[in-house]
Design a protein around this motif. Structure first.
Motif: not given
Length: 391
Positions: A266-269
């Motif tokens: 996922q983008p935030e990780y």
């Protein structure tokens, strides 16, 4: 010396929401002719199911752990921590259950204890990917007096069917036929009802058939038409498709189709790109078909979905999706014919051209893969269902 054996009665594969049943047998392996002084004793034994999460440091950027809530006596060897010594962090666990206390066994004597627990529905499925791993285990802890705890770990495989966690077990006893001459506890009735409901949902989702046609084209014209009868499958099924090249205006020399999974962080990780940082998206090919198709009007392929693979899922950290990945090799020459002439004035040797200018392009078609019956997976792809340890 005491031998502890844990056996899963129905195999190591379960559907989230089902009840896991394990038979724990504790034995004193000394012969019965040994003296009474050879009796062995255990202070207690407890069991717990937990899910261990591990992320690749080169692919996933996790937030720092919360230091305000330290683990309870992490350095103590007399506290039952099922995930002690495991890589990663424990993200899901069931309440521990005590199997017995103050057990004493004479030589040759053995006793069995039954452990049952419902697998949580809010957890992720079992998965071993490039970026993350979700591993389920049943851990049995045993301890002698004045001795450290010994842990026996039984690996599990958990399949998750989305939507079952929102289903409530009916309280009305009239929803299903019952016999007054048979005794059936509530847990077994709920387990069978949940398995039946999951089977009905899987059958309804994967039995719908409707022909889907896709026109395949490149920058110079139409290559062909691809047809598939459904886009939702279960583990163990075959993905069958047809390719019609007779209506194309661009000659196709070769094509390949691969059944792949796409694991995406996922983008935030996602870890920022830099030296030594692995990409946040990885693909794994489970089956592949390749064919030379010049002068082929229609062809087909069949790609099996392995029972040992993981259905598609999505968590806050990673998502797993399935797709068909096509690669086409087409000729740049319009009206390419690589056949000898039908009529020749005199005998001659015909050879095809040594070089043909070609173009290549790819196309991805998303599909959906759901779980299947855990019993079928246990029989078709068997794994160890018995673990033992000697204390």
């Amino acid at each position: 010396m005491i031998e502890v054996v844990a056996e899963l009665s129905r195999g190591p594969v379960f559907l989230a929401g089902e009840a896991l049943e394990c038979l724990v047998t504790v034995t004193n392996p000394l012969p019965p002719t040994a003296t009474s002084a050879s009796s062995e004793a255990l202070a207690w034994a407890s069991a717990q199911i937990h899910c261990q999460f591990h992320a690749s440091e080169s692919r996933v950027a996790l937030p720092p752990p919360d230091s305000s809530q330290p683990d309870v006596q992490p350095d103590s060897q007399t506290v039952f921590l099922p995930h002690r010594g495991e890589r990663g962090q424990c993200i899901l666990s069931t309440p521990p259950k005590i199997l017995f206390c103050d057990l004493r066994l004479d030589p040759g004597e053995s006793k069995s204890y039954s452990y049952s627990e419902v697998l949580p529905t809010e957890g992720p499925p079992s998965f071993r990917g490039q970026s993350v791993k979700y591993v389920y285990k049943l851990t049995i802890g045993c301890q002698r007096v004045n001795s450290p705890i010994t842990l026996l770990r039984v690996p599990l495989r958990v399949l998750v069917l989305t939507g079952l966690q929102d289903v409530h077990f009916p309280q009305d006893e009239a929803v299903a036929p019952s016999s007054p001459f048979l005794e059936e506890d509530e847990s077994s009735k709920k387990d069978s009802w949940l398995a039946e409901l999951a089977g009905e949902r899987l059958m309804a989702a994967t039995s719908c058939r409707s022909l889907h046609l896709y026109n395949i084209s490149d920058g110079r014209g139409k290559v062909g038409t691809f047809g598939i009868f459904k886009s939702v499958y279960r583990l163990g099924e075959d993905v069958v498709g047809t390719l019609n090249l007779g209506e194309g205006t661009v000659a196709c020399l070769q094509f390949s189709v691969s059944l792949q999974t796409e694991e995406r962080v996922q983008p935030e990780y996602q870890r920022r790109r830099g030296t030594g940082v692995a990409p946040s998206v990885s693909h794994v090919t489970h089956a592949r078909h390749q064919e030379s198709c010049l002068h082929t009007t229609r062809t087909s392929f069949s790609l099996p979905i392995p029972l040992c693979s993981t259905p598609g899922f999505c968590t806050a950290i990673v998502s797993l999706k399935w797709r068909l990945h096509f690669e086409f090799v087409t000729s740049r020459e319009p009206g390419l014919v690589l056949l000898p002439p039908l009529e020749q004035p005199e005998p001659a040797t015909w050879t095809g051209p040594e070089q043909v200018p070609v173009d290549t392009f790819s196309w991805d078609l998303p599909i959906k893969v759901l779980p299947t019956s855990p019993t079928l997976v246990s029989y078709a792809a068997p794994g160890p269902s018995t673990s033992s340890i000697t204390i």
